[in-house]
Motif scaffolding. Sequence first.
Motif, PDB file in Angstrom:
ATOM      1  N   PRO A 634     -31.609  41.067-103.480  1.00 28.65           N
ATOM      2  CA  PRO A 634     -32.843  41.128-103.613  1.00 28.65           C
ATOM      3  C   PRO A 634     -33.530  41.366-105.051  1.00 28.65           C
ATOM      4  O   PRO A 634     -34.690  40.428-105.222  1.00 28.65           O
ATOM      5  N   TRP A 635     -32.993  42.005-105.661  1.00 23.13           N
ATOM      6  CA  TRP A 635     -33.601  42.215-107.246  1.00 23.13           C
ATOM      7  C   TRP A 635     -33.264  40.781-108.016  1.00 23.13           C
ATOM      8  O   TRP A 635     -34.292  40.569-108.812  1.00 23.13           O
ATOM      9  N   VAL A 636     -32.320  40.208-107.709  1.00 19.15           N
ATOM     10  CA  VAL A 636     -31.973  39.054-108.478  1.00 19.15           C
ATOM     11  C   VAL A 636     -33.045  37.862-108.041  1.00 19.15           C
ATOM     12  O   VAL A 636     -33.668  37.160-108.805  1.00 19.15           O
ATOM     13  N   CYS A 637     -33.334  37.874-106.589  1.00 17.34           N
ATOM     14  CA  CYS A 637     -34.267  36.727-106.195  1.00 17.34           C
ATOM     15  C   CYS A 637     -35.638  37.338-106.645  1.00 17.34           C
ATOM     16  O   CYS A 637     -36.535  36.154-106.932  1.00 17.34           O
ATOM     17  N   ALA A 638     -35.835  38.443-106.833  1.00 15.43           N
ATOM     18  CA  ALA A 638     -37.093  38.695-107.532  1.00 15.43           C
ATOM     19  C   ALA A 638     -37.571  38.547-108.922  1.00 15.43           C
ATOM     20  O   ALA A 638     -38.651  37.913-109.192  1.00 15.43           O
ATOM     21  N   ARG A 639     -36.417  38.428-109.561  1.00 19.66           N
ATOM     22  CA  ARG A 639     -36.393  37.917-110.909  1.00 19.66           C
ATOM     23  C   ARG A 639     -36.647  36.476-111.058  1.00 19.66           C
ATOM     24  O   ARG A 639     -37.134  36.096-111.857  1.00 19.66           O
ATOM     25  N   VAL A 681     -30.742  32.792 -98.782  1.00 15.20           N
ATOM     26  CA  VAL A 681     -32.018  31.886 -98.984  1.00 15.20           C
ATOM     27  C   VAL A 681     -33.148  32.875 -98.833  1.00 15.20           C
ATOM     28  O   VAL A 681     -33.766  32.769 -98.007  1.00 15.20           O
ATOM     29  N   LEU A 682     -33.317  33.859 -99.635  1.00 17.87           N
ATOM     30  CA  LEU A 682     -34.573  34.832 -99.567  1.00 17.87           C
ATOM     31  C   LEU A 682     -35.678  34.128-100.311  1.00 17.87           C
ATOM     32  O   LEU A 682     -35.571  33.180-100.878  1.00 17.87           O
ATOM     33  N   PRO A 683     -36.854  34.758-100.030  1.00 14.21           N
ATOM     34  CA  PRO A 683     -38.091  34.068-100.540  1.00 14.21           C
ATOM     35  C   PRO A 683     -38.045  33.837-101.998  1.00 14.21           C
ATOM     36  O   PRO A 683     -38.724  32.406-102.316  1.00 14.21           O
ATOM     37  N   GLY A 684     -37.514  34.571-102.774  1.00 10.26           N
ATOM     38  CA  GLY A 684     -37.775  34.514-104.153  1.00 10.26           C
ATOM     39  C   GLY A 684     -36.919  33.104-104.957  1.00 10.26           C
ATOM     40  O   GLY A 684     -37.126  32.467-105.795  1.00 10.26           O
ATOM     41  N   VAL A 685     -35.882  32.586-103.928  1.00 12.79           N
ATOM     42  CA  VAL A 685     -35.268  31.566-104.395  1.00 12.79           C
ATOM     43  C   VAL A 685     -35.080  30.295-103.531  1.00 12.79           C
ATOM     44  O   VAL A 685     -34.450  29.436-103.536  1.00 12.79           O
ATOM     45  N   ARG A 686     -35.893  30.445-102.311  1.00 12.04           N
ATOM     46  CA  ARG A 686     -36.074  29.404-101.469  1.00 12.04           C
ATOM     47  C   ARG A 686     -36.347  28.185-101.673  1.00 12.04           C
ATOM     48  O   ARG A 686     -35.687  27.243-101.617  1.00 12.04           O
TER      49      ARG A 686
END
Length: 746
Positions: A634-639, A681-686
């Motif tokens: 999740p931290w990576v996706c947020a970045r 496929v979290l929102p940050g990278v979707r």
Amino acid sequence: MSEARTYTTPGPTTGTTPSPAPTPPAAPAPGFALTPADRTRLRGWARGSGARALRAQIVLDASAGTGVIDSARRLGVSRPTVTAWRRRYAAEGLAGLEHRPRSGRPSRVDEAALVARSLTPAPDGAPLSVRALAARLGVSHTTLAAVRRRWGLGAGPGAAGLTVPADPPCPLRDLDLLAVHASPGPEGGERALFVLAPPPEGRPRPSRRATALVRDATAYVYGALDALDPGPAAAPRRNAAAPPPYEELLAAVRERHPGRTLHTLTLGPVPVLEGAAPHTLPAATRWPSLLRVLLLAELAREPLALAAALAELPATDVAAEGSLHWVRPPAPPTAQSTPRPAPRAFNQLALGSYNEKLVIESIREAGTLSRVEIAASTGLTPQAVSRITRNLLTSGLIVQDEGRSAGAGKPRIPLRLRPDAGYAVGIHLDPWMITAVAVDLCGQVVARRRLPLEAPRDPDWCLAQMAALAREAAAEVPAAGPVLGYGAALPGPLDRRAGVLLDPPLFTGWERVDAGAKLSARLGGSVVVEKDATAAAIGERWLGAAERAEDFVYLYLGAGAGSGAFLGGDVHRGATGNAGELGELCAPRPRPAGDEEAGADVPRSAEECAPISTTLARVRAAGLPVPRGEDAYPWVCARAAEGDPVVREVVDGVARVLARGAAGLVGLFDTELLVVGGPAVLPGVRTRYLDVITAAVNTYPLAHHVRTVRVAPSHLGEEAAAVGAASSVFHATFTPSLKTGRRAKN
């Protein structure tokens, strides 16, 4: 006095007699020797449109010596109308030609507001007569009827013939709203530009069946409409210092929607723009009201597409600023296939169970259906539908909503599934996490449990934890409905017929684990065993209802990458339940030289087919301070969502490899819908995944010229496999099929 409602002058009035003329011009009528100032003012009015332009032409005809009969014939009005306005001007001058509101009536009617209210359904959903609607809107029924005729609305409900009475008229039957710019005009007026265009070629018509997703989208759009119109008594509006960006707006529309034939609806001092068909709105129109009409007209055709497009509409700025600037985002490619027809029923008594499931499936896909609609969609006789629905109502599986009017006759009673009529528990085993969820009959998660895993993962200990979490989730199910069963989503490879897990990647000591039988023994009942990607596809089909009724492939991305598929209207598992292994089939890489264990000629899966671990490893290798544990990804996706270039490049690199695999799946199965989901496929990278995969599946396959593949995000989120495992219980229990489903043996 009567007069024409709308009039457009044939051209500028020059004050000269057409040549050649057999006789000299007649003398002006008494009292019509115009002053130069009055003549200039009247000519300006005559170049416009509407009632005042007509009155100006009447006076100009009188000043030119045109008789009453000839003037009435030329202008298309009655002789009393010509006589009345001549007398009014002779008595009062130019002021007599201005509009005078009648006592007790509004000075002007916002016709677009009346049309918008006409198109908005009543709270009870029942259609209203013109008289009843007029009483609700606070106008006379004759006024409302006249407005509806001018706007092309018939006596019945709907917006099929809706036409904006602009100059020239603008039919809205097949026009989408692509952009709008509205801002305060000079002297406190309003100015607005609406850009519209026909839908792209090949876009399919939406299904007429009212699914829950369509109802949610409709409610969302109505909410946006309510927020858009601040009303005539809104706060004072600011005049923008810079000129309105009309040309930039049109350029943005052409960039986002290339090749579309554009129409513009303009209100107030807006210039004519090149390359678009212009339609000028009457001054009495308020732009928020017209925006409501345009959105409601499209809502009747494309509710889901419109709801998605309105996600960027800054409705709150309208009330605060009195202005709006919005360009519709480009729509994703849509599948062009014909929706799968509903299976026809068999009326033999021996297939009563099949027909019951067929009725349940029809209601589930549509959200609500009346008995008449069930008979029409399934092919069952009305008598069979009455008998089946009576049994289902008695058992409590379905319930009745309040009746809705269908015209003359008895109101139709909608039927829907009762969410608490049954529950299922799904368990997902992932290399890093065990997840258990309890789901009601309509797909809502009512309880969830999660347990992080760390190596080594002993099989017996993991199975014991899976059973314990499943029992805890089942214990939170409300007492109203029973738990119908348990489903287990497991990583492949597996032997689904025996419920045996066969040496899955990232697991040690799991060479042949009888997971199905051991879970059944611990839970005290049978367990439906599915590969995780197949389970996610079943969940998508069950919860997606009619929107996922066509064939599709589900690309599941988590600790590994796999796929599930619905082909020919049924789940495709393969002979052993291992269909859709993405890593081995679609994205192979040769083993490095010197690999003696398996031989240099044996391919291995690309490392990107483990998207979560590969992404974390590459971001850490780039020097970023990635945390440890379950918060790392999740931290990576947020970045990535924040725009970190290093993280985005890593995510895009992983997505490109998986996109080639997705293109292989589309080419193999020839489907027009690809659903992407899973824990990776979290929102940050979707959006990054969807964009890269969309480009690949519509470029690489040989048949990309004859089909457009729609790539859609999953409805299930990161718990896709667990929710899908629960849905597999519903699928096995309620989906009509002439084949006997297989469950894991106890």
